[in-house]
Design a protein around this motif. Structure first.
Motif, PDB file in Angstrom:
ATOM      1  N   LYS A  93     -26.020 -22.783  24.020  1.00  0.00           N
ATOM      2  CA  LYS A  93     -26.078 -21.790  25.091  1.00  0.00           C
ATOM      3  C   LYS A  93     -25.286 -20.551  24.728  1.00  0.00           C
ATOM      4  O   LYS A  93     -25.554 -19.460  25.249  1.00  0.00           O
ATOM      5  CB  LYS A  93     -25.512 -22.401  26.381  1.00  0.00           C
ATOM      6  N   ALA A  94     -24.310 -20.707  23.814  1.00  0.00           N
ATOM      7  CA  ALA A  94     -23.455 -19.578  23.457  1.00  0.00           C
ATOM      8  C   ALA A  94     -22.817 -19.816  22.095  1.00  0.00           C
ATOM      9  O   ALA A  94     -22.785 -20.940  21.587  1.00  0.00           O
ATOM     10  CB  ALA A  94     -22.367 -19.381  24.511  1.00  0.00           C
ATOM     11  N   ILE A  95     -22.310 -18.736  21.522  1.00  0.00           N
ATOM     12  CA  ILE A  95     -21.468 -18.793  20.330  1.00  0.00           C
ATOM     13  C   ILE A  95     -20.202 -18.003  20.628  1.00  0.00           C
ATOM     14  O   ILE A  95     -20.250 -16.965  21.305  1.00  0.00           O
ATOM     15  CB  ILE A  95     -22.193 -18.228  19.087  1.00  0.00           C
ATOM     16  N   ILE A  96     -19.074 -18.491  20.151  1.00  0.00           N
ATOM     17  CA  ILE A  96     -17.791 -17.803  20.332  1.00  0.00           C
ATOM     18  C   ILE A  96     -17.422 -17.106  19.030  1.00  0.00           C
ATOM     19  O   ILE A  96     -17.423 -17.728  17.962  1.00  0.00           O
ATOM     20  CB  ILE A  96     -16.676 -18.790  20.729  1.00  0.00           C
ATOM     21  N   VAL A  97     -17.095 -15.825  19.118  1.00  0.00           N
ATOM     22  CA  VAL A  97     -16.711 -15.036  17.946  1.00  0.00           C
ATOM     23  C   VAL A  97     -15.380 -14.358  18.237  1.00  0.00           C
ATOM     24  O   VAL A  97     -15.283 -13.518  19.141  1.00  0.00           O
ATOM     25  CB  VAL A  97     -17.771 -13.964  17.612  1.00  0.00           C
ATOM     26  N   CYS A  98     -14.346 -14.739  17.489  1.00  0.00           N
ATOM     27  CA  CYS A  98     -13.032 -14.096  17.601  1.00  0.00           C
ATOM     28  C   CYS A  98     -12.934 -13.052  16.504  1.00  0.00           C
ATOM     29  O   CYS A  98     -12.977 -13.378  15.317  1.00  0.00           O
ATOM     30  CB  CYS A  98     -11.921 -15.134  17.459  1.00  0.00           C
ATOM     31  N   ASN A 152     -23.496 -24.620  31.389  1.00  0.00           N
ATOM     32  CA  ASN A 152     -23.564 -25.785  32.262  1.00  0.00           C
ATOM     33  C   ASN A 152     -22.972 -26.985  31.524  1.00  0.00           C
ATOM     34  O   ASN A 152     -22.956 -27.018  30.284  1.00  0.00           O
ATOM     35  CB  ASN A 152     -25.025 -26.097  32.624  1.00  0.00           C
ATOM     36  N   PRO A 153     -22.507 -28.003  32.251  1.00  0.00           N
ATOM     37  CA  PRO A 153     -22.086 -29.230  31.584  1.00  0.00           C
ATOM     38  C   PRO A 153     -23.213 -29.781  30.721  1.00  0.00           C
ATOM     39  O   PRO A 153     -24.368 -29.840  31.139  1.00  0.00           O
ATOM     40  CB  PRO A 153     -21.757 -30.164  32.756  1.00  0.00           C
ATOM     41  N   GLY A 154     -22.876 -30.143  29.496  1.00  0.00           N
ATOM     42  CA  GLY A 154     -23.867 -30.656  28.565  1.00  0.00           C
ATOM     43  C   GLY A 154     -24.430 -29.623  27.619  1.00  0.00           C
ATOM     44  O   GLY A 154     -25.056 -29.974  26.615  1.00  0.00           O
ATOM     45  N   ASP A 155     -24.221 -28.323  27.910  1.00  0.00           N
ATOM     46  CA  ASP A 155     -24.661 -27.282  26.981  1.00  0.00           C
ATOM     47  C   ASP A 155     -23.834 -27.331  25.700  1.00  0.00           C
ATOM     48  O   ASP A 155     -22.695 -27.805  25.687  1.00  0.00           O
ATOM     49  CB  ASP A 155     -24.511 -25.896  27.612  1.00  0.00           C
ATOM     50  N   LYS A 156     -24.406 -26.791  24.632  1.00  0.00           N
ATOM     51  CA  LYS A 156     -23.699 -26.721  23.350  1.00  0.00           C
ATOM     52  C   LYS A 156     -23.208 -25.297  23.097  1.00  0.00           C
ATOM     53  O   LYS A 156     -23.842 -24.328  23.514  1.00  0.00           O
ATOM     54  CB  LYS A 156     -24.617 -27.187  22.216  1.00  0.00           C
ATOM     55  N   VAL A 157     -22.073 -25.202  22.398  1.00  0.00           N
ATOM     56  CA  VAL A 157     -21.466 -23.914  22.089  1.00  0.00           C
ATOM     57  C   VAL A 157     -21.057 -23.905  20.625  1.00  0.00           C
ATOM     58  O   VAL A 157     -20.375 -24.825  20.159  1.00  0.00           O
ATOM     59  CB  VAL A 157     -20.217 -23.648  22.973  1.00  0.00           C
ATOM     60  N   VAL A 158     -21.461 -22.875  19.892  1.00  0.00           N
ATOM     61  CA  VAL A 158     -21.084 -22.749  18.489  1.00  0.00           C
ATOM     62  C   VAL A 158     -19.672 -22.181  18.402  1.00  0.00           C
ATOM     63  O   VAL A 158     -19.351 -21.170  19.038  1.00  0.00           O
ATOM     64  CB  VAL A 158     -22.062 -21.847  17.724  1.00  0.00           C
ATOM     65  N   VAL A 159     -18.831 -22.827  17.597  1.00  0.00           N
ATOM     66  CA  VAL A 159     -17.454 -22.386  17.381  1.00  0.00           C
ATOM     67  C   VAL A 159     -17.206 -22.342  15.881  1.00  0.00           C
ATOM     68  O   VAL A 159     -17.441 -23.332  15.177  1.00  0.00           O
ATOM     69  CB  VAL A 159     -16.443 -23.354  18.041  1.00  0.00           C
ATOM     70  N   PHE A 160     -16.752 -21.199  15.382  1.00  0.00           N
ATOM     71  CA  PHE A 160     -16.379 -21.120  13.972  1.00  0.00           C
ATOM     72  C   PHE A 160     -15.057 -21.855  13.757  1.00  0.00           C
ATOM     73  O   PHE A 160     -14.161 -21.821  14.601  1.00  0.00           O
ATOM     74  CB  PHE A 160     -16.233 -19.663  13.522  1.00  0.00           C
ATOM     75  N   LEU A 173     -13.277 -28.522  28.783  1.00  0.00           N
ATOM     76  CA  LEU A 173     -12.984 -28.378  30.209  1.00  0.00           C
ATOM     77  C   LEU A 173     -14.195 -27.866  30.990  1.00  0.00           C
ATOM     78  O   LEU A 173     -14.362 -28.184  32.173  1.00  0.00           O
ATOM     79  CB  LEU A 173     -11.791 -27.445  30.415  1.00  0.00           C
ATOM     80  N   SER A 174     -15.047 -27.090  30.333  1.00  0.00           N
ATOM     81  CA  SER A 174     -16.237 -26.589  31.010  1.00  0.00           C
ATOM     82  C   SER A 174     -17.430 -27.528  30.853  1.00  0.00           C
ATOM     83  O   SER A 174     -18.526 -27.231  31.329  1.00  0.00           O
ATOM     84  CB  SER A 174     -16.601 -25.195  30.488  1.00  0.00           C
ATOM     85  N   GLY A 175     -17.214 -28.658  30.189  1.00  0.00           N
ATOM     86  CA  GLY A 175     -18.274 -29.657  30.043  1.00  0.00           C
ATOM     87  C   GLY A 175     -19.239 -29.369  28.920  1.00  0.00           C
ATOM     88  O   GLY A 175     -20.299 -29.997  28.837  1.00  0.00           O
ATOM     89  N   ALA A 176     -18.909 -28.422  28.038  1.00  0.00           N
ATOM     90  CA  ALA A 176     -19.797 -28.070  26.936  1.00  0.00           C
ATOM     91  C   ALA A 176     -19.427 -28.857  25.681  1.00  0.00           C
ATOM     92  O   ALA A 176     -18.313 -29.369  25.546  1.00  0.00           O
ATOM     93  CB  ALA A 176     -19.733 -26.574  26.662  1.00  0.00           C
ATOM     94  N   GLU A 177     -20.352 -28.912  24.747  1.00  0.00           N
ATOM     95  CA  GLU A 177     -20.148 -29.638  23.490  1.00  0.00           C
ATOM     96  C   GLU A 177     -20.053 -28.636  22.340  1.00  0.00           C
ATOM     97  O   GLU A 177     -20.995 -27.894  22.069  1.00  0.00           O
ATOM     98  CB  GLU A 177     -21.314 -30.588  23.232  1.00  0.00           C
TER      99      GLU A 177
END
Length: 386
Positions: A161-166, A109-117, A130-134
């Motif tokens: 809310k999520a973590i991105i793993v490439c 949702n807009p305002g949610d946080k996402v972990v990015v390495f 673009l999805s409103g996440a931080e």
């Protein structure tokens, strides 16, 4: 004139694609944007020719042509061991680029946080915005680009809310170990977060490293949204065929996002791609051997320059340290490599949240003669003989 959306002011157009345009302008060998200069497998070319004469020129089913999803489900199960239902677990997308956007908009949702390495593929930060996440950035540390557990724990304490793993990683070529992935899974379970994985280089891994499908880890499937594409495995980056794989409850929502983003991927290309998905195991062994050879060809030239670099564990990228050459920063270095050496690489700072300005990313998904030509130019340029 009304103002455009404010969220667009905090990121730029793709540095990678911009570097390709500059390379084309100056006739440089393009080792920036990661696409091959060789053809896909002959089976795919024949299937494509046949598909152009078949009844495949109108919309396919929005979330993917049935024959394509069925072949894709069989291929995923063959390599991951997961029992994939083509009607309940998959959405076909326009490349992994759309798959990532679908995953982000489905999970957050807009305002949610996402972990990015960090370093990260440049799309991830833009996807979050673009999805409103931080984004919450967690650094990866050379030479193996592993994470520090305390850093990741602190990131999860912010309730993302999520973590991105490439995995394998673009731009570093890191292959996450099973132990590292289990640590990520444990924290995601503890904090009830999604794990969004981007795995287009799953079949390009160099021994002794091995790719682990995150969704196949014990207990991981229900919280994993896997994004993938056919682009790298079958050398068809221009076909723009990708997919999202997830639990049925997630896919039901992802279909909505995909439907209103692109309606559907190209129907004739889905039909033709079935031939690639049905290739035998020997194809994937040969693919790994092919890229292992290309890696050695290119790295041998880099060794001759005397410049430091980190050898990739997977994917087909290498980060070259240009700090000994005395450039002001990596942007200047990238432009001068293109204009003076005739070889295009991407300024490494475009992949980092941290102030890193001494790296250039090159890729080696090219014919050996192309890699030799690029390597000779780099050797002459770095030695001052051009």
């Amino acid at each position: 004139m009304p103002a455009t959306a404010s969220r667009l002011s905090v990121f730029t157009e793709s540095v990678i694609r911009g570097t390709t345009r500059l390379a084309n302008q100056h006739g440089a060998i393009n080792l920036s944007q990661g696409f091959p200069d060789f053809d896909p497998p002959e089976e795919l070319l024949k299937a494509l020719e046949k598909a152009t004469r078949g009844p495949f020129h109108q919309y396919a089913v929005t979330w993917g042509a049935p024959r394509f999803r069925e072949a894709l489900a069989r291929k995923i199960q063959r390599f991951s061991g997961l029992p994939i239902d083509p009607d309940r677990h998959l959405v076909t997308t326009c490349g992994s680029t759309e798959a990532m956007m679908v995953a982000m908009m489905t999970a957050c949702n807009p305002g949610d946080k996402v972990v990015v390495f960090s370093p990260f593929y440049e799309n991830y930060a833009a996807d979050a915005i673009l999805s409103g996440a931080e984004p919450i950035y967690v650094p990866l540390h050379p030479p193996d680009f592993g994470f520090v557990l305390e850093d990741l724990v602190k990131a999860f304490e912010q309730k993302p809310k999520a973590i991105i793993v490439c995995n394998p990683s673009n731009p570093t070529g890191k292959v996450f170990t099973r132990e590292e992935l289990l640590t990520i899974l444990r924290l995601a379970e503890e904090h009830d977060a999604f794990v969004i994985t981007d795995e287009p280089y799953e079949h390009i891994v160099y021994a002794p490293h091995e790719h682990v499908h995150f969704a196949a880890l014990p207990g991981a499937f229900e919280r994993t949204i896997t994004c993938n594409s056919l682009s790298k495995t079958y050398s068809i980056t221009g076909w723009r065929l990708g997919y999202v794989q997830a639990a049925p409850e997630v896919i039901a929502q992802a279909r909505k996002v995909h439907d209103f983003l692109t309606v559907g991927a190209a129907a004739p290309l889905q039909e033709a791609a079935v031939a690639g998905l049905e290739l035998p195991d020997s194809y994937y062994h040969e693919l790994q051997a092919l890229y292992a050879r290309k890696k050695e060809v290119f790295l041998e030239h880099l060794r001759a320059t005397g410049l430091p670099f980190t050898e990739p564990q997977g994917a087909y990228y290498v980060m070259l340290d240009i700090s000994p050459m005395g450039f002001k920063d990596d942007t200047e270095a990238s432009e001068r490599f293109i204009k003076e050496a005739g070889v295009a690489g991407v300024a490494g700072s475009s992949f980092f949240r941290e102030p890193v300005h001494h790296l250039i990313r090159f890729h080696f998904a090219k014919k050996e003669e192309t890699l030799h030509a690029a390597g000779e130019r780099l050797r002459k340029y770095t030695s001052g003989k051009m």
